[in-house]
Enzyme design. Structure first.
Site, mmCIF file in Angstrom:
data_model
loop_
_atom_site.group_PDB
_atom_site.id
_atom_site.type_symbol
_atom_site.label_atom_id
_atom_site.label_comp_id
_atom_site.label_asym_id
_atom_site.label_seq_id
_atom_site.Cartn_x
_atom_site.Cartn_y
_atom_site.Cartn_z
ATOM 1 N N GLU A 78 0.858 -1.213 0.000
ATOM 2 C CA GLU A 78 0.000 0.000 0.000
ATOM 3 C C GLU A 78 0.881 1.246 0.000
ATOM 4 O O GLU A 78 0.669 2.177 0.783
ATOM 5 C CB GLU A 78 -0.920 -0.002 1.232
ATOM 6 C CG GLU A 78 -1.784 -1.251 1.339
ATOM 7 C CD GLU A 78 -2.794 -1.212 2.484
ATOM 8 O OE1 GLU A 78 -3.012 -0.146 3.071
ATOM 9 O OE2 GLU A 78 -3.361 -2.283 2.774
HETATM 10 C C1 XIL Z 1 -8.449 2.810 3.176
HETATM 11 C C2 XIL Z 1 -9.080 3.304 1.871
HETATM 12 O O1 XIL Z 1 -8.060 3.799 1.042
HETATM 13 C C3 XIL Z 1 -10.106 4.362 2.158
HETATM 14 O O2 XIL Z 1 -10.799 4.701 0.957
HETATM 15 C C4 XIL Z 1 -11.102 3.895 3.208
HETATM 16 O O3 XIL Z 1 -11.962 4.952 3.545
HETATM 17 C C5 XIL Z 1 -10.377 3.412 4.463
HETATM 18 O O4 XIL Z 1 -9.436 2.424 4.099
HETATM 19 N N1 XIL Z 1 -4.799 0.056 5.442
HETATM 20 C C6 XIL Z 1 -5.519 -0.781 4.634
HETATM 21 C C7 XIL Z 1 -6.432 -0.222 3.622
HETATM 22 O O5 XIL Z 1 -5.311 -2.012 4.699
HETATM 23 O O6 XIL Z 1 -7.546 -1.049 3.387
HETATM 24 C C8 XIL Z 1 -6.889 1.177 3.993
HETATM 25 O O7 XIL Z 1 -7.626 1.694 2.894
HETATM 26 C C9 XIL Z 1 -5.711 2.046 4.323
HETATM 27 C C10 XIL Z 1 -4.945 1.488 5.492
#
Ligand code: XIL
EC number: 3.2.1.8
Length: 367
Positions: A261
């Site tokens: 991410e």
């Molecule tokens: C985030 C999304 O990007 C947003 O759109 C949503 O509102 C909240 O979640 N860790 C993770 C992701 O594993 O699923 C998260 O994604 C960010 C942090």
């Protein structure tokens, strides 16, 4: 005969000039091509992108990435809105999008304490949590069997000190729930790669807890194929040494390492990590660059990304995928978290889908 040869000749020239034209304008290549012998390049996709609503964004996705993770549409709140109702509409569209564009899908995520369905907040009994847990994994993993390349089976089960987070799953199912989630997913979808995913798990204490968790799964004879380090890092403060140490220690367990991410926070923040329930108060200094990024910050971002990718390349035998959390700066979640309505610049493509200096530094490592 002469005419045929002449036509062939003209055709060959047209073909040739076309290729040379593409070659000369294509020096910057694409991320997925540049790193194709090293690791996969992924992005997170939101609903608008899955539905191809913006052709320019769509072209960018198809050109640059060979893997994708749904930003939200496979989370339990969206897939499993009611106790006995599943809604696969958007997630199935993502599968079709991936199929059409040669983009492999990483399912995200089966078991996570955030973005749970509303009905889970009202559940009290351990039996009901157990039923939800088992049915959810079985139904979802079976539905996507053969359709997703991999699953983030469990997301964010750890505290910063490496102990297990006191989530509803830990409270009601006990400490073996992580291993059980992997066991159930493996049964429902035997040929899918199975990962544990977390943020800050490159930090020493959390990393040690993560290693304990992985060993526990392995010792139970249950398969785990990889670990995701989310990679929500901060400009000028990227923990390169801890990241390298983590890649080495995780790989020594015999599993793949992924950066799942990736984004780099540019704006003021008083905490690290990515606990989505954490928020910050808005003040006059919260949103310093609403009209554009100053050159020195743009340069620091490019340097940070370059150093990161050098590190990933150094360990390309262990790192199998690098996924950015978003396609371009405009749709990054960091514009709205942990403060709503900021103007952030965490990715390689700007709000107009143009590559930023950081993109050229990263791709320059392969030219
Ligand atoms: C985030 C999304 O990007 C947003 O759109 C949503 O509102 C909240 O979640 N860790 C993770 C992701 O594993 O699923 C998260 O994604 C960010 C942090």
């Amino acid at each position: 005969m002469k005419i045929k040869i002449f036509i062939l000749f003209v055709w060959a020239i047209v073909l040739f000039s076309n290729f040379t034209f593409q070659d000369s304008t294509y020096k910057a290549q694409s991320l997925k091509e540049a790193f194709k012998k090293d690791f996969a390049i992924g992005t997170a996709l939101n609903s608008a992108q899955i539905e191809e609503r913006n052709p320019r964004v769509n072209n960018l996705i198809v050109q640059q990435f060979n893997m994708a993770t749904p930003e939200n549409v496979m989370k339990s709140a969206l897939l499993h809105p009611k106790w006995d109702t599943y809604d696969f509409t958007m997630a199935d569209k993502l599968i079709a999008f991936g199929h059409k564009n040669n983009i492999k899908i990483n399912g995200h995520t089966l078991i996570w304490h955030s973005q749970l369905p509303g009905f889970m907040r009202r559940i009290q009994s351990s039996d009901s949590v157990k039923t939800f847990f088992t049915d959810h994994i079985k139904t979802v993993a079976s539905h996507f069997k053969g359709k997703v390349f991999s699953w983030d089976v469990v997301n964010e089960a750890l505290n910063e000190d490496g102990t297990l987070r006191n989530s509803v799953f830990f409270q009601k199912l006990g400490e073996n729930y992580v291993t059980e989630a992997f066991r159930l997913t493996q049964e429902a979808s035997p040929n899918t790669e199975l990962y544990y995913n977390d943020y800050n798990n490159e930090q020493p204490a959390k990393r040690a807890g993560c290693i304990r968790l992985i060993k526990k799964i392995q010792e139970a004879g249950v398969r785990i194929d990889g670990v995701g380090i989310q990679g929500h890092w901060h400009l000028g403060k990227i923990p390169f040494k801890d990241i390298e140490e983590s890649i080495l220690q995780y790989a020594a367990l015999g599993i793949k390492v992924m950066i799942t991410e990736l984004d780099i926070e540019i704006l003021p923040r008083n905490f690290q990590g990515a606990e989505v329930s954490q928020r910050m108060a808005n003040n006059a200094e919260s949103n310093p660059y609403p009209n554009g990024l100053p050159d020195e910050i743009q340069k620091q971002l490019a340097d940070d990304y370059e150093t990161l990718f050098k590190l990933f390349l150094k360990h390309k035998d262990k790192v199998t995928r690098v996924t950015f959390w978003g396609v371009n700066d405009g749709d990054s979640w960091l514009n709205n978290w942990p403060i709503r309505g900021r103007t952030n610049y965490p990715l390689l493509f700007d709000r107009n889908n143009q590559p930023k200096p950081a993109y050229f530094k990263v791709i320059g490592l392969k030219e």
